[in-house]
Design an enzyme around this catalytic site. Sequence first.
Site, PDB file in Angstrom:
ATOM      1  N   SER A  37      51.126  53.763  32.737  1.00  0.00           N
ATOM      2  CA  SER A  37      50.394  52.817  33.585  1.00  0.00           C
ATOM      3  C   SER A  37      50.494  53.217  35.055  1.00  0.00           C
ATOM      4  O   SER A  37      50.115  54.314  35.431  1.00  0.00           O
ATOM      5  CB  SER A  37      50.894  51.395  33.343  1.00  0.00           C
ATOM      6  OG  SER A  37      50.671  51.036  31.997  1.00  0.00           O
TER       7      SER A  37
ATOM      8  N   LYS B 154      38.811  27.247  41.921  1.00  0.00           N
ATOM      9  CA  LYS B 154      40.007  27.263  42.751  1.00  0.00           C
ATOM     10  C   LYS B 154      41.251  27.079  41.875  1.00  0.00           C
ATOM     11  O   LYS B 154      41.299  26.207  41.016  1.00  0.00           O
ATOM     12  CB  LYS B 154      39.927  26.137  43.797  1.00  0.00           C
ATOM     13  CG  LYS B 154      41.159  26.004  44.677  1.00  0.00           C
ATOM     14  CD  LYS B 154      41.390  27.263  45.502  1.00  0.00           C
ATOM     15  CE  LYS B 154      42.612  27.108  46.397  1.00  0.00           C
ATOM     16  NZ  LYS B 154      42.922  28.367  47.110  1.00  0.00           N
TER      17      LYS B 154
END
Length: 328
Positions: A124, A176
Amino acid sequence: MAMDVDAMIDRRRLRRKLTFWRVATFIVIAAALIGGIAYIAGASNLSKRKAHIARIPIEGMILENRKTLEMLEKIGKSDAVKGVIVSINSPGGSTTGGEAIYGALRKLSEKKPLVTEMRTIGTSAGYLIAMSADHIVARYNTITGSIGVLFQFGNIERLLDTVGVSMEAVKSAPLKAEPDFYSPTTPEARAMLQAMVTDSYNWFVEILADRRNLAPNKARELADGRVLLGNRALQEKLVDAIGGEEKAVEWLETEKGVAKDLPIVTWTSKESIEELPFAARISREVGKGLGTAIVEPLNDAKGLISRGLMLDGLVSVWQAPVAADNKP
């Protein structure tokens, strides 16, 4: 009466002797401590002033670390550094942490010959950092790959229901603070997260294709999250050679003209003893000896919660699978 006087004189003599030896012992210990610190500081300074190959360890969880970036800049300015080995043993970490170190190493490679060596694992973000070099070395059994991006989040809505707790929120807009941990993820929130992950993933794949000279479709094929051993990674052109640090040194010498038999000196971003004021060196070493390292910098202190458990945002990390219990 005469015996009492003699005894008193003997006690005074004994007390003087004890005082002398106590003071002498303290002076010897202090001198040894100061001499040892001076030797360590001098040897470390000397090793970095002479021509050498710099070894940069990238280990454990990768996070954005300002001191590491400053150290890489310092290596680039050092005339004594003739080559750089980035020694990686990491499953990855935060995507931005990997991006920051990758960028700094690419700049460093413009000034110094640079090679990466992957040890037990380089996956990764760890593999992203490895691609900063033009040459990657891995062991036959090094775990590598796992190219991709991950965004994980938990949901304890059912647990809250069980204990009788409910959560409410007033938002400026539906997206949000999404996703949250107390309500189902909406399709809109999931689409937002997927777009973010896809954007970061495409960036990762573009770097893979460019740095490893792969066709875009081949790069995307290899970037499906799979892990490979070093030998298979060599076949897929994700690494360039099988071996260890000696193979990395050999490449620096034969391909980049680095002088043979140069010493390898490890550079770390942790505060080194030679960089402290003299009095602070003594206080630090004495404090460590007493188990009260008062002057230890905060970022080196041991905490109750591992920093690796506090990753925020997108992560590029390989998670080793955990065997589940067999259930009927």
